[in-house]
Design a protein around this motif. Structure first.
Motif, PDB file in Angstrom:
ATOM      1  N   THR A  41       0.814  -1.225   0.000  1.00 13.42           N
ATOM      2  CA  THR A  41       0.000   0.000   0.000  1.00 13.42           C
ATOM      3  C   THR A  41       0.844   1.269   0.000  1.00 13.42           C
ATOM      4  OG1 THR A  41      -0.103  -0.117   2.411  1.00 13.42           O
ATOM      5  CG2 THR A  41      -1.926  -1.095   1.187  1.00 13.42           C
ATOM      6  N   LYS A  42       2.151   1.144   0.235  1.00  8.37           N
ATOM      7  CA  LYS A  42       3.000   2.346   0.288  1.00  8.37           C
ATOM      8  C   LYS A  42       3.948   2.370  -0.903  1.00  8.37           C
ATOM      9  CE  LYS A  42       6.177   4.895   3.216  1.00  8.37           C
ATOM     10  NZ  LYS A  42       7.240   4.748   4.226  1.00  8.37           N
ATOM     11  N   ASN A  43       4.074   3.559  -1.534  1.00  8.28           N
ATOM     12  CA  ASN A  43       4.937   3.706  -2.709  1.00  8.28           C
ATOM     13  C   ASN A  43       4.533   2.779  -3.853  1.00  8.28           C
ATOM     14  OD1 ASN A  43       6.540   5.780  -1.581  1.00  8.28           O
ATOM     15  ND2 ASN A  43       7.722   4.251  -0.452  1.00  8.28           N
ATOM     16  N   THR A  44       3.236   2.580  -3.969  1.00 12.70           N
ATOM     17  CA  THR A  44       2.695   1.825  -5.095  1.00 12.70           C
ATOM     18  C   THR A  44       1.606   2.673  -5.741  1.00 12.70           C
ATOM     19  OG1 THR A  44       1.264   0.705  -3.499  1.00 12.70           O
ATOM     20  CG2 THR A  44       3.184  -0.511  -4.275  1.00 12.70           C
ATOM     21  N   ASN A  45       1.455   2.559  -7.057  1.00 16.23           N
ATOM     22  CA  ASN A  45       0.414   3.355  -7.715  1.00 16.23           C
ATOM     23  C   ASN A  45      -0.731   2.494  -8.260  1.00 16.23           C
ATOM     24  OD1 ASN A  45       1.567   2.277  -9.983  1.00 16.23           O
ATOM     25  ND2 ASN A  45       2.552   4.178 -10.653  1.00 16.23           N
ATOM     26  N   ALA A  46      -0.589   1.188  -8.182  1.00 17.86           N
ATOM     27  CA  ALA A  46      -1.666   0.294  -8.602  1.00 17.86           C
ATOM     28  C   ALA A  46      -1.348  -1.121  -8.140  1.00 17.86           C
ATOM     29  CB  ALA A  46      -1.806   0.295 -10.124  1.00 17.86           C
ATOM     30  N   TYR A  47      -2.381  -1.941  -8.070  1.00 22.52           N
ATOM     31  CA  TYR A  47      -2.099  -3.371  -7.892  1.00 22.52           C
ATOM     32  C   TYR A  47      -3.083  -4.178  -8.719  1.00 22.52           C
ATOM     33  CZ  TYR A  47      -6.073  -4.594  -4.898  1.00 22.52           C
ATOM     34  OH  TYR A  47      -7.331  -4.848  -4.431  1.00 22.52           O
ATOM     35  N   PHE A  48      -2.681  -5.411  -9.009  1.00 24.97           N
ATOM     36  CA  PHE A  48      -3.495  -6.352  -9.774  1.00 24.97           C
ATOM     37  C   PHE A  48      -3.581  -7.656  -8.992  1.00 24.97           C
ATOM     38  CE2 PHE A  48      -1.256  -3.583 -12.682  1.00 24.97           C
ATOM     39  CZ  PHE A  48      -2.225  -3.218 -13.598  1.00 24.97           C
ATOM     40  N   SER A  49      -4.733  -8.299  -9.082  1.00 26.41           N
ATOM     41  CA  SER A  49      -4.859  -9.680  -8.613  1.00 26.41           C
ATOM     42  C   SER A  49      -5.034 -10.534  -9.853  1.00 26.41           C
ATOM     43  CB  SER A  49      -6.078  -9.846  -7.710  1.00 26.41           C
ATOM     44  OG  SER A  49      -5.914  -9.102  -6.523  1.00 26.41           O
ATOM     45  N   ALA A  50      -4.291 -11.630  -9.939  1.00 25.07           N
ATOM     46  CA  ALA A  50      -4.310 -12.413 -11.169  1.00 25.07           C
ATOM     47  C   ALA A  50      -4.269 -13.910 -10.886  1.00 25.07           C
ATOM     48  CB  ALA A  50      -3.133 -12.020 -12.053  1.00 25.07           C
ATOM     49  N   THR A  51      -4.781 -14.676 -11.859  1.00 24.89           N
ATOM     50  CA  THR A  51      -4.785 -16.136 -11.803  1.00 24.89           C
ATOM     51  C   THR A  51      -4.031 -16.659 -13.020  1.00 24.89           C
ATOM     52  OG1 THR A  51      -6.956 -16.079 -10.749  1.00 24.89           O
ATOM     53  CG2 THR A  51      -6.265 -18.180 -11.708  1.00 24.89           C
ATOM     54  N   THR A  52      -3.053 -17.507 -12.789  1.00 21.11           N
ATOM     55  CA  THR A  52      -2.250 -17.991 -13.915  1.00 21.11           C
ATOM     56  C   THR A  52      -3.054 -18.994 -14.751  1.00 21.11           C
ATOM     57  OG1 THR A  52      -1.234 -19.803 -12.684  1.00 21.11           O
ATOM     58  CG2 THR A  52      -0.117 -17.682 -12.596  1.00 21.11           C
ATOM     59  N   THR A  53      -2.854 -18.912 -16.072  1.00 16.12           N
ATOM     60  CA  THR A  53      -3.530 -19.837 -16.981  1.00 16.12           C
ATOM     61  C   THR A  53      -2.532 -20.740 -17.692  1.00 16.12           C
ATOM     62  OG1 THR A  53      -3.474 -18.175 -18.718  1.00 16.12           O
ATOM     63  CG2 THR A  53      -5.474 -18.283 -17.384  1.00 16.12           C
ATOM     64  N   GLN A  54      -1.272 -20.303 -17.738  1.00 18.55           N
ATOM     65  CA  GLN A  54      -0.215 -21.113 -18.367  1.00 18.55           C
ATOM     66  C   GLN A  54       1.083 -20.830 -17.642  1.00 18.55           C
ATOM     67  OE1 GLN A  54       0.589 -21.059 -22.762  1.00 18.55           O
ATOM     68  NE2 GLN A  54      -1.189 -19.728 -22.722  1.00 18.55           N
ATOM     69  N   THR A  55       1.930 -21.829 -17.532  1.00 16.89           N
ATOM     70  CA  THR A  55       3.269 -21.643 -16.987  1.00 16.89           C
ATOM     71  C   THR A  55       4.252 -22.222 -17.991  1.00 16.89           C
ATOM     72  OG1 THR A  55       2.420 -21.850 -14.742  1.00 16.89           O
ATOM     73  CG2 THR A  55       4.787 -22.143 -15.031  1.00 16.89           C
ATOM     74  N   ILE A  56       5.202 -21.398 -18.401  1.00 18.00           N
ATOM     75  CA  ILE A  56       6.179 -21.827 -19.406  1.00 18.00           C
ATOM     76  C   ILE A  56       7.554 -21.883 -18.751  1.00 18.00           C
ATOM     77  CG2 ILE A  56       7.222 -21.242 -21.639  1.00 18.00           C
ATOM     78  CD1 ILE A  56       4.447 -19.683 -22.095  1.00 18.00           C
ATOM     79  N   ASP A  57       8.197 -23.038 -18.878  1.00 16.38           N
ATOM     80  CA  ASP A  57       9.498 -23.254 -18.248  1.00 16.38           C
ATOM     81  C   ASP A  57      10.590 -22.661 -19.142  1.00 16.38           C
ATOM     82  OD1 ASP A  57      11.849 -24.201 -17.176  1.00 16.38           O
ATOM     83  OD2 ASP A  57      11.061 -26.217 -16.794  1.00 16.38           O
ATOM     84  N   LEU A  58      11.245 -21.619 -18.646  1.00 23.62           N
ATOM     85  CA  LEU A  58      12.303 -20.961 -19.427  1.00 23.62           C
ATOM     86  C   LEU A  58      13.691 -21.321 -18.895  1.00 23.62           C
ATOM     87  CD1 LEU A  58      10.768 -17.366 -19.817  1.00 23.62           C
ATOM     88  CD2 LEU A  58      10.566 -19.305 -21.376  1.00 23.62           C
ATOM     89  N   GLY A  59      13.776 -22.375 -18.118  1.00 24.72           N
ATOM     90  CA  GLY A  59      15.073 -22.750 -17.557  1.00 24.72           C
ATOM     91  C   GLY A  59      15.279 -22.092 -16.213  1.00 24.72           C
ATOM     92  N   THR A  60      16.017 -20.974 -16.187  1.00 27.63           N
ATOM     93  CA  THR A  60      16.252 -20.290 -14.910  1.00 27.63           C
ATOM     94  C   THR A  60      14.978 -19.651 -14.367  1.00 27.63           C
ATOM     95  OG1 THR A  60      16.817 -18.230 -16.048  1.00 27.63           O
ATOM     96  CG2 THR A  60      18.640 -19.718 -15.489  1.00 27.63           C
ATOM     97  N   HIS A  61      14.053 -19.316 -15.254  1.00 25.86           N
ATOM     98  CA  HIS A  61      12.838 -18.595 -14.865  1.00 25.86           C
ATOM     99  C   HIS A  61      11.581 -19.368 -15.285  1.00 25.86           C
ATOM    100  CE1 HIS A  61      15.757 -15.412 -14.443  1.00 25.86           C
ATOM    101  NE2 HIS A  61      14.837 -14.527 -14.060  1.00 25.86           N
ATOM    102  N   LEU A  62      10.490 -19.080 -14.607  1.00 23.75           N
ATOM    103  CA  LEU A  62       9.178 -19.519 -15.088  1.00 23.75           C
ATOM    104  C   LEU A  62       8.472 -18.290 -15.629  1.00 23.75           C
ATOM    105  CD1 LEU A  62       7.830 -21.947 -12.303  1.00 23.75           C
ATOM    106  CD2 LEU A  62       9.051 -22.525 -14.411  1.00 23.75           C
ATOM    107  N   LEU A  63       7.786 -18.475 -16.760  1.00 17.25           N
ATOM    108  CA  LEU A  63       6.980 -17.400 -17.334  1.00 17.25           C
ATOM    109  C   LEU A  63       5.516 -17.733 -17.062  1.00 17.25           C
ATOM    110  CD1 LEU A  63       7.117 -14.816 -19.203  1.00 17.25           C
ATOM    111  CD2 LEU A  63       6.438 -16.354 -21.035  1.00 17.25           C
ATOM    112  N   PHE A  64       4.866 -16.876 -16.284  1.00 17.56           N
ATOM    113  CA  PHE A  64       3.455 -17.076 -15.973  1.00 17.56           C
ATOM    114  C   PHE A  64       2.608 -16.212 -16.895  1.00 17.56           C
ATOM    115  CE2 PHE A  64       5.454 -17.846 -11.733  1.00 17.56           C
ATOM    116  CZ  PHE A  64       5.097 -19.183 -11.604  1.00 17.56           C
TER     117      PHE A  64
END
Ligand code: FE
Length: 201
Positions: free
Chosen positions: A107-130
């Motif tokens: 709530t501090k030093n933020t200008n917006a927030y989102f709530s989200a539900t993942t529909t796909q997860t892609i394995d990029l090796g070091t990272h996951l892409l949601f």
């Protein structure tokens, strides 16, 4: 290849938060974009070493808080340079509230927030892409979003000129590795960036 070119890509900075079995956690991310608006869909890449990444991959839910001007280094230190595996980042953190999905947002030093539900997860090796559909979004202030360039130029502590330390410095967080040669597979213990993000002192 000149890896400096990658620093020319523009990014915002965000706190992504998750909740699982009574535990709250969050971390700093920059790799976020709105991919489509019908439906409203975000993509988000997170280093899989992060507990938040593991929590999202199991719960399929997260909040994304957009950091804005006024954010100081402490926010990055708190959410970015320590792990939820060893610290409860929300134990004495006052500036957070739970949204309808039960997950904290900042709530501090933020200008917006989102709530989200993942529909796909892609394995990029070091990272996951949601890939995630947005369930809720709210504007919190009119302050401009902080950029990765702002972080590098204005927020990150300046290296001490008087430092006699020899070795390698992480360009992301300023961590100093003392030693003549930086191992190729070295990972910054603070921000988890690889050896390629270090410069010789
Ligand atoms: Fe680092």
């Amino acid at each position: 290849m000149d890896n400096q070119a990658f620093f020319k890509i523009g990014y915002g900075l965000y706190v992504v938060t998750a909740h699982e079995n009574g535990k709250d956690n969050g971390c700093i991310v920059n790799a976020v974009m709105q991919a489509t608006n019908t439906p409203n869909r975000l993509v988000l890449a997170i280093n899989r070493e992060n507990l938040t990444c593991e929590m999202i991959s199991r719960t399929n839910r997260f909040n994304l808080s957009v950091l804005c001007h006024g954010t100081d280094f402490e926010m990055f230190r708190h959410f970015g340079f320590q792990s939820g595996k060893t610290v409860d980042k929300f134990a004495d953190f006052q500036d957070a509230r739970r949204s309808e999905n039960g997950i904290y947002y900042i709530t501090k030093n933020t200008n917006a927030y989102f709530s989200a539900t993942t529909t796909q997860t892609i394995d990029l090796g070091t990272h996951l892409l949601f890939v995630a559909d947005v369930d809720a979004a709210e504007v919190l202030s009119d302050q401009p979003t902080v950029t990765y360039t702002d972080y590098q130029e204005k927020i990150k502590p300046k290296p001490e000129k008087s430092s006699e330390k020899k070795g390698w410095r992480c360009k992301i967080c300023g961590y100093i590795y003392e030693g003549e040669e930086l191992p190729e597979d070295f990972i910054c213990p603070l921000c988890k960036h690889p050896a390629s993000d270090f410069e010789r002192l």
